[in-house]
Design a protein around this motif. Structure first.
Motif, PDB file in Angstrom:
ATOM      1  N   TRP A   1      36.897  42.469  43.571  1.00 43.05           N
ATOM      2  CA  TRP A   1      35.976  41.185  43.119  1.00 43.05           C
ATOM      3  C   TRP A   1      34.730  42.114  42.422  1.00 43.05           C
ATOM      4  O   TRP A   1      34.276  43.283  42.745  1.00 43.05           O
ATOM      5  CB  TRP A   1      35.225  40.774  44.372  1.00 43.05           C
ATOM      6  N   GLN A   2      34.092  41.276  41.408  1.00 44.48           N
ATOM      7  CA  GLN A   2      32.915  41.907  40.444  1.00 44.48           C
ATOM      8  C   GLN A   2      31.502  41.621  40.963  1.00 44.48           C
ATOM      9  O   GLN A   2      31.325  40.463  41.167  1.00 44.48           O
ATOM     10  CB  GLN A   2      33.356  41.637  39.134  1.00 44.48           C
TER      11      GLN A   2
ATOM     12  N   SER B   1      28.271  35.015  34.765  1.00 45.61           N
ATOM     13  CA  SER B   1      27.519  35.633  36.083  1.00 45.61           C
ATOM     14  C   SER B   1      25.921  36.103  35.760  1.00 45.61           C
ATOM     15  O   SER B   1      24.986  36.109  36.403  1.00 45.61           O
ATOM     16  CB  SER B   1      28.084  36.826  36.630  1.00 45.61           C
TER      17      SER B   1
ATOM     18  N   ASP C   1      42.383  33.713  29.929  1.00 42.37           N
ATOM     19  CA  ASP C   1      41.006  33.556  29.814  1.00 42.37           C
ATOM     20  C   ASP C   1      40.664  32.456  29.434  1.00 42.37           C
ATOM     21  O   ASP C   1      40.430  32.334  28.277  1.00 42.37           O
ATOM     22  CB  ASP C   1      40.493  34.914  29.219  1.00 42.37           C
TER      23      ASP C   1
ATOM     24  N   GLY D   1      32.442  37.847  40.505  1.00 40.96           N
ATOM     25  CA  GLY D   1      33.746  37.571  40.158  1.00 40.96           C
ATOM     26  C   GLY D   1      35.034  37.730  40.959  1.00 40.96           C
ATOM     27  O   GLY D   1      35.001  38.536  41.888  1.00 40.96           O
TER      28      GLY D   1
ATOM     29  N   ASN E   1      32.187  33.355  40.561  1.00 38.58           N
ATOM     30  CA  ASN E   1      32.696  33.202  39.113  1.00 38.58           C
ATOM     31  C   ASN E   1      34.134  33.681  39.084  1.00 38.58           C
ATOM     32  O   ASN E   1      34.794  34.449  39.039  1.00 38.58           O
ATOM     33  CB  ASN E   1      31.844  34.178  38.230  1.00 38.58           C
TER      34      ASN E   1
ATOM     35  N   ALA F   1      32.081  44.853  35.942  1.00 36.96           N
ATOM     36  CA  ALA F   1      32.876  44.512  34.572  1.00 36.96           C
ATOM     37  C   ALA F   1      31.930  45.108  33.541  1.00 36.96           C
ATOM     38  O   ALA F   1      30.679  45.502  33.577  1.00 36.96           O
ATOM     39  CB  ALA F   1      32.598  42.969  34.485  1.00 36.96           C
TER      40      ALA F   1
ATOM     41  N   GLU G   1      27.925  43.625  36.368  1.00 37.88           N
ATOM     42  CA  GLU G   1      28.323  43.914  34.886  1.00 37.88           C
ATOM     43  C   GLU G   1      27.391  44.428  33.880  1.00 37.88           C
ATOM     44  O   GLU G   1      26.145  44.373  34.146  1.00 37.88           O
ATOM     45  CB  GLU G   1      28.777  42.438  34.167  1.00 37.88           C
TER      46      GLU G   1
ATOM     47  N   ASP H   1      35.846  33.743  36.511  1.00 38.95           N
ATOM     48  CA  ASP H   1      36.290  34.208  35.137  1.00 38.95           C
ATOM     49  C   ASP H   1      36.331  35.777  35.284  1.00 38.95           C
ATOM     50  O   ASP H   1      35.710  36.545  34.418  1.00 38.95           O
ATOM     51  CB  ASP H   1      35.120  33.931  34.229  1.00 38.95           C
ATOM     52  N   GLY H   2      36.198  36.431  36.612  1.00 37.73           N
ATOM     53  CA  GLY H   2      36.095  37.665  36.867  1.00 37.73           C
ATOM     54  C   GLY H   2      36.648  38.314  38.004  1.00 37.73           C
ATOM     55  O   GLY H   2      37.245  37.226  38.900  1.00 37.73           O
TER      56      GLY H   2
ATOM     57  N   SER I   1      38.163  35.711  40.767  1.00 32.30           N
ATOM     58  CA  SER I   1      39.514  34.967  40.716  1.00 32.30           C
ATOM     59  C   SER I   1      40.665  35.536  41.536  1.00 32.30           C
ATOM     60  O   SER I   1      40.667  36.754  41.655  1.00 32.30           O
ATOM     61  CB  SER I   1      39.823  35.085  39.246  1.00 32.30           C
TER      62      SER I   1
ATOM     63  N   SER J   1      29.498  37.937  31.183  1.00 34.68           N
ATOM     64  CA  SER J   1      30.068  36.635  31.615  1.00 34.68           C
ATOM     65  C   SER J   1      29.219  35.712  32.084  1.00 34.68           C
ATOM     66  O   SER J   1      27.975  36.043  31.900  1.00 34.68           O
ATOM     67  CB  SER J   1      31.138  36.780  33.113  1.00 34.68           C
TER      68      SER J   1
END
Length: 447
Positions: free
Chosen positions: A195-196, A394, A119, A406, A175, A388, A199, A177-178, A408, A392
């Motif tokens: 995938w996010q 997002s 992270d 998200g 993003n 999430a 949140e 980071d997700g 990643s 974040s």
């Protein structure tokens, strides 16, 4: 990572790891000695050396931190840009608590160790190396690509909000980071990728009870600590109404296949009927799933009294909530007040750095691109959405009605995800397929 496609971009793979090691060595923690600006310089230098025009790379100081924005102009300036979003700061890590110094990167037994390995410094450098590889291969996007890194995502998100405001004309945001992939705990093989698309809203509510107090030898029926404790216990016993969204229903249906029999059955039953009491009981009892079925609130801080031999004049507590999308903070605080059922307990919203946002739409162009890119790297690995539980960057884009997802490509075992924890590490075998993922995904979204 046996199912991963063979590495085809060795230079990008090596650069991603090298940059991640250099970034981990920089203690980008809020407060005295914050080296986030140095991380920004590291990333910016790499982008310029990789072919970005210097005038298209900017680093902006904000307090003790900074943020970075780099543009790769597309051939059609009339198209809204694609934004790749990440952050450079990390949470604090105390060297005395770790087996290895958290800010001395180590590659050992196939893992990159260090604060930010998961992270999210490795995620960030994989994206940077992938963009540079695209330039190296001569790719020319029709849509402008912007990669940006905030400098205080782990704390007050001031730079996060600034960036989202400046880039509020974006078409969509990736993003990094997700989201991410899950590896089988026994075999290490890729199981699925999520995938996010949403949140939960972060919120803090301060509860306070005051009392005239007095001498401890003369107890009174009303005691500030006792009153607060009673209210907290009532809140502890309260469950917010379980609920589903199209996104979380899709998650439960797909993810149920990878859970133990009891949890998987409960997830399927809840997806079919969010009023199923047996499914609710099973999912509520599991810390990994309770946050996925609705709003949760928990006591995180308590303080009270002023002397050992005096009746307390004041008692306070902090209730931290993660609110299911679609509910304003005020309505959740009102529900907590009703549950506390004591007019002597005052409530105050003390949330900082958070806004309520709706889920991003399940856009076919995005979902199709992710599915195509993932299939090119991990054929047959299922891809589905998730929500999430934490905040974040997002959040700030969704606040401006910009869809943010998200996405990643890093795969890791659930048992080895030590984000924000001790001995953080990520398998370096995830680097080559992650680069391949970006090299497939970005051209689909920008051509």
């Amino acid at each position: 990572m046996a199912q991963a496609a063979p590495a085809q971009h060795a230079q990008a793979d090596a650069q991603a790891l090298d940059l991640a090691e250099k970034a981990i060595a920089l203690r980008s923690v809020a407060g005295p000695g914050n080296q986030t600006p140095q991380v920004a310089t590291l990333y910016g230098t790499a982008l310029v050396q990789g072919g970005f025009t210097p005038s298209d790379v900017s680093i902006t100081p904000v307090g003790d931190t900074a943020y970075l924005v780099a543009r790769w102009p597309g051939a059609n300036p009339g198209l809204k840009p694609l934004v790749i979003s990440g952050h450079m700061d990390v949470v604090e890590a105390r060297p005395a608590d770790w087996k290895r110094d958290p800010f001395t990167p180590v590659v050992e037994n196939g893992y990159l160790f260090g604060r930010g390995a998961t992270d999210m410094k490795l995620d960030g450098t994989i994206a940077i190396a992938s963009l540079i590889e695209l330039k190296r291969e001569g790719y020319r996007p029709r849509r402008t690509i912007i990669i940006e890194f905030s400098g205080d995502e782990e704390t007050v998100m001031k730079t996060s909000a600034i960036i989202a405001d400046k880039l509020s004309n974006a078409d969509l945001v990736l993003n990094i980071d997700g989201g991410g992939g899950s590896l089988n705990e026994q075999t290490g093989a890729p199981e699925y990728f999520t995938w996010q698309g949403a949140e939960k809203t972060y919120a803090d509510f301060q509860l306070t009870v005051t009392n005239p107090g007095g001498h401890s030898s003369e107890p009174r029926r009303l005691n500030a600590i006792d009153e607060l404790a009673a209210a907290l216990l009532r809140i502890h016993d309260h469950q917010f109404t379980p609920e589903l969204s199209p996104l979380t229903r899709a998650y439960f249906v797909q993810a149920a296949k990878y859970e133990d029999a009891q949890t998987g059955a409960a997830m399927k039953a809840f997806a079919a009927d969010p009023r199923d009491s047996h499914a609710i009981a099973t999912l509520t009892a599991n810390p990994a799933t309770v946050g996925k079925i609705g709003t949760t609130c928990v006591v995180t801080l308590v303080s009270g009294g002023h002397a050992e031999n005096a009746l307390p004049q004041r008692a306070e507590a902090n209730i931290n909530c993660r609110i299911f999308p679609g509910h304003p903070r005020a309505s959740i605080m009102a529900e907590l007040q009703k549950v506390a059922d004591d007019p002597a307990v005052s409530f105050r919203d003390v949330t900082e750095g958070s806004v309520a946002t709706a889920a991003s739409p399940m856009r076919p162009d995005f979902t199709g691109a992710v599915e195509t890119a993932m299939a090119s790297v991990y054929p047959g690995v299922p891809v589905f959405p998730s929500m999430a539980s934490g905040a974040s960057d997002s959040m700030w884009f969704r606040y401006h009605d910009v869809p943010s997802y998200g996405a990643s490509p890093v795969f890791i075992k659930e048992s080895e995800d030590f984000s924000h924890g001790l001995n953080e590490r990520t398998p370096i075998a995830t680097i080559p397929p992650s680069v391949d993922y970006y090299l497939a995904l970005l051209p689909i979204l920008t051509r």
